[in-house]
Write an enzyme that holds these catalytic residues in place. Sequence first.
Site, PDB file in Angstrom:
ATOM      1  N   GLY A  85      -4.618   3.164  -1.582  1.00 30.35           N
ATOM      2  CA  GLY A  85      -5.635   3.441  -0.581  1.00 30.35           C
ATOM      3  C   GLY A  85      -5.101   4.300   0.540  1.00 30.35           C
ATOM      4  O   GLY A  85      -3.919   4.645   0.587  1.00 30.35           O
ATOM      5  N   ASP A  86      -5.987   4.634   1.459  1.00 31.08           N
ATOM      6  CA  ASP A  86      -5.595   5.400   2.634  1.00 31.08           C
ATOM      7  C   ASP A  86      -5.457   4.463   3.828  1.00 31.08           C
ATOM      8  O   ASP A  86      -5.661   3.253   3.715  1.00 31.08           O
ATOM      9  CB  ASP A  86      -6.597   6.523   2.912  1.00 31.08           C
ATOM     10  CG  ASP A  86      -8.037   6.028   3.008  1.00 31.08           C
ATOM     11  OD1 ASP A  86      -8.242   4.810   3.217  1.00 31.08           O
ATOM     12  OD2 ASP A  86      -8.960   6.852   2.877  1.00 31.08           O
ATOM     13  N   GLY A  87      -5.111   5.048   4.957  1.00 32.47           N
ATOM     14  CA  GLY A  87      -4.907   4.222   6.141  1.00 32.47           C
ATOM     15  C   GLY A  87      -6.159   3.518   6.597  1.00 32.47           C
ATOM     16  O   GLY A  87      -6.131   2.343   6.984  1.00 32.47           O
ATOM     17  N   GLU A 103       9.657   2.029  10.722  1.00 38.60           N
ATOM     18  CA  GLU A 103      10.673   3.045  10.455  1.00 38.60           C
ATOM     19  C   GLU A 103       9.926   4.369  10.505  1.00 38.60           C
ATOM     20  O   GLU A 103       9.145   4.681   9.609  1.00 38.60           O
ATOM     21  CB  GLU A 103      11.336   2.790   9.094  1.00 38.60           C
ATOM     22  CG  GLU A 103      12.689   3.479   8.943  1.00 38.60           C
ATOM     23  CD  GLU A 103      12.559   4.952   8.624  1.00 38.60           C
ATOM     24  OE1 GLU A 103      12.725   5.777   9.563  1.00 38.60           O
ATOM     25  OE2 GLU A 103      12.298   5.280   7.466  1.00 38.60           O
ATOM     26  N   CYS A 139      13.179  11.772   7.097  1.00 46.73           N
ATOM     27  CA  CYS A 139      13.127  11.441   8.521  1.00 46.73           C
ATOM     28  C   CYS A 139      14.507  11.501   9.167  1.00 46.73           C
ATOM     29  O   CYS A 139      14.616  11.706  10.372  1.00 46.73           O
ATOM     30  CB  CYS A 139      12.504  10.059   8.723  1.00 46.73           C
ATOM     31  SG  CYS A 139      13.282   8.749   7.755  1.00 46.73           S
ATOM     32  N   GLU A 169       9.172  16.926  15.241  1.00 44.11           N
ATOM     33  CA  GLU A 169       9.615  16.770  13.853  1.00 44.11           C
ATOM     34  C   GLU A 169       8.801  17.700  12.959  1.00 44.11           C
ATOM     35  O   GLU A 169       7.576  17.594  12.890  1.00 44.11           O
ATOM     36  CB  GLU A 169       9.449  15.326  13.397  1.00 44.11           C
ATOM     37  CG  GLU A 169       9.993  15.083  11.998  1.00 44.11           C
ATOM     38  CD  GLU A 169       9.854  13.635  11.562  1.00 44.11           C
ATOM     39  OE1 GLU A 169      10.777  13.135  10.889  1.00 44.11           O
ATOM     40  OE2 GLU A 169       8.823  13.007  11.882  1.00 44.11           O
ATOM     41  N   LYS A 173       0.856  -1.182   0.000  1.00 45.00           N
ATOM     42  CA  LYS A 173       0.000   0.000   0.000  1.00 45.00           C
ATOM     43  C   LYS A 173       0.894   1.234   0.000  1.00 45.00           C
ATOM     44  O   LYS A 173       1.437   1.632   1.028  1.00 45.00           O
ATOM     45  CB  LYS A 173      -0.916   0.054   1.227  1.00 45.00           C
ATOM     46  CG  LYS A 173      -1.960   1.197   1.096  1.00 45.00           C
ATOM     47  CD  LYS A 173      -2.419   1.748   2.416  1.00 45.00           C
ATOM     48  CE  LYS A 173      -1.561   2.880   2.931  1.00 45.00           C
ATOM     49  NZ  LYS A 173      -1.576   4.119   2.116  1.00 45.00           N
ATOM     50  N   GLY A 185      -8.895   2.706   4.796  1.00 41.52           N
ATOM     51  CA  GLY A 185      -9.456   1.738   3.869  1.00 41.52           C
ATOM     52  C   GLY A 185      -8.588   0.530   3.600  1.00 41.52           C
ATOM     53  O   GLY A 185      -9.104  -0.567   3.346  1.00 41.52           O
ATOM     54  N   VAL A 186      -7.261   0.693   3.653  1.00 40.65           N
ATOM     55  CA  VAL A 186      -6.346  -0.405   3.312  1.00 40.65           C
ATOM     56  C   VAL A 186      -5.359  -0.677   4.444  1.00 40.65           C
ATOM     57  O   VAL A 186      -5.179  -1.819   4.866  1.00 40.65           O
ATOM     58  CB  VAL A 186      -5.582  -0.110   2.009  1.00 40.65           C
ATOM     59  CG1 VAL A 186      -4.608  -1.237   1.683  1.00 40.65           C
ATOM     60  CG2 VAL A 186      -6.558   0.089   0.841  1.00 40.65           C
ATOM     61  N   GLY A 187      -4.702   0.365   4.946  1.00 38.48           N
ATOM     62  CA  GLY A 187      -3.669   0.168   5.963  1.00 38.48           C
ATOM     63  C   GLY A 187      -4.177  -0.531   7.200  1.00 38.48           C
ATOM     64  O   GLY A 187      -3.542  -1.468   7.714  1.00 38.48           O
TER      65      GLY A 187
END
Length: 483
Positions: free
Chosen positions: A205-207, A249, A282, A382, A174, A209-211
Amino acid sequence: MIERREFYIGGRWTAPVTPRDCTVIDPSTEDPCAVISLGSEADTNAAVAAAKAAFPSWAATPPAERRAIVARILDEYERRKGDLAEAISLEMGAPIDMARDSQAPCLPWHLKNFLRAFDEIEWIRPLGPHAPNDRIALEPIGVVGLITPWNWPMNQIALKVVPALLAGCTCVLKPSEESPLNAMIFAEFCHDAGVPPGVFNLVNGDGAGVGSVLSAHPDVEMISFTGSTRAGRAISKAAAETLKRVTLELGGKGANVIFADADEKAVKRGVLHLMNNSGQSCNAPSRMLVERAIYDSAVETAAEVANAVKVGPASEHGRHIGPVVNKRQWDQIQGYIQKGIDEGARLVAGGLGLPEGMNKGYYVRPTVFADVKPGMTIEREEIFGPVLSIIPFDSEEEAVRIANDTPYGLTNYVQSQDGARRNRMALALKSGMIEMNGQSRGAGSPFGGVKASGRAREGGHWGIEEFLEVKAISGWAPDLAAE
């Protein structure tokens, strides 16, 4: 306008079960540049089912054969590397020369390093001379869910998909919905390289819907995620119910410790490193700790370097930084700059608003704050933009204390001509990676952090081993041909 509404599942491009369009915005212009579909639970389930069905055969494929198939992805990259760079530049705003020279080449760089490490793996090895009939076997963990970010999109795809495939795992990728086009080109690489159906699958997809579906799916044995610390926590909680392996990560707030004996280019190098990719890395050295004896001159140099950094559209050639990825990111960075001003840091370069002469696009002025005190918001959190905080210190011990006083622990940097001091600092700083005097980590070195930066170790031997299970065997008959 690019339209890519299909997903790559089971070796073919397939329409989503419940179409839901998502517009990808060109951050250089704020105009739509592509339309994709966002996946649903049904789409994710279909991809996991394809990966599960393909796993027994792929896991049983001889390592040399798996290697040959994965290596053919390099041929596809060479054939279409221009397409890959243009997609990355368009969708996330990397200047086209940077996309061609740094972003897209992450794929061959990591792939070659993984192949080198793969050739050194001993899949069944003796435990030791004290136990002549014991063996340690390495086996693929199973179906893995891979969730990648937008800031270095091909870098993270390469660091996850390639070792998973080499290990014998099947996977569902994803990618970020902010930068999906490069991932779809990568899926074409896999298809044309002959990766068997179901071994590699892609669902945009987004978090939600898929993540989240991948994270909680009972047939997914492992999640490898790169992104924010907040999302990493949510994924860990969702994955806990099925006891799957999770590698994260996450974010960083790297300290760049510059001693008075640092080389004359240390400050300039640190500023430009932070500004690279518009500060959207990052491992960026976003906190510059400077020894008091050279502090004033370092601040002056940092301001000069930042003021000389050019900002421009991703489509233009040359050495400049592009926009940040979207309006939400731009607004967040502006909020941090305002916080720095409100909390009393001294603004010496850049500041609020768009760069001079620009009235459109998500461009941020290269910004430097001096006299930043530990505990200020811009020192603790951050920012993920081209904003540098400079902090003075008086002793090595104070530098270590300030550098380590952060929730994060990804990369720290040291600049000094004193070798003994560099070694002390390297061991005292709490982070997964240390880089000193501008020297990058070697090929195959593991990438990853500690604390709120997650504990993944991606790249080389470590990156492949993350996707392997260790099986202990006693009573092995060493004279059989299987060994």
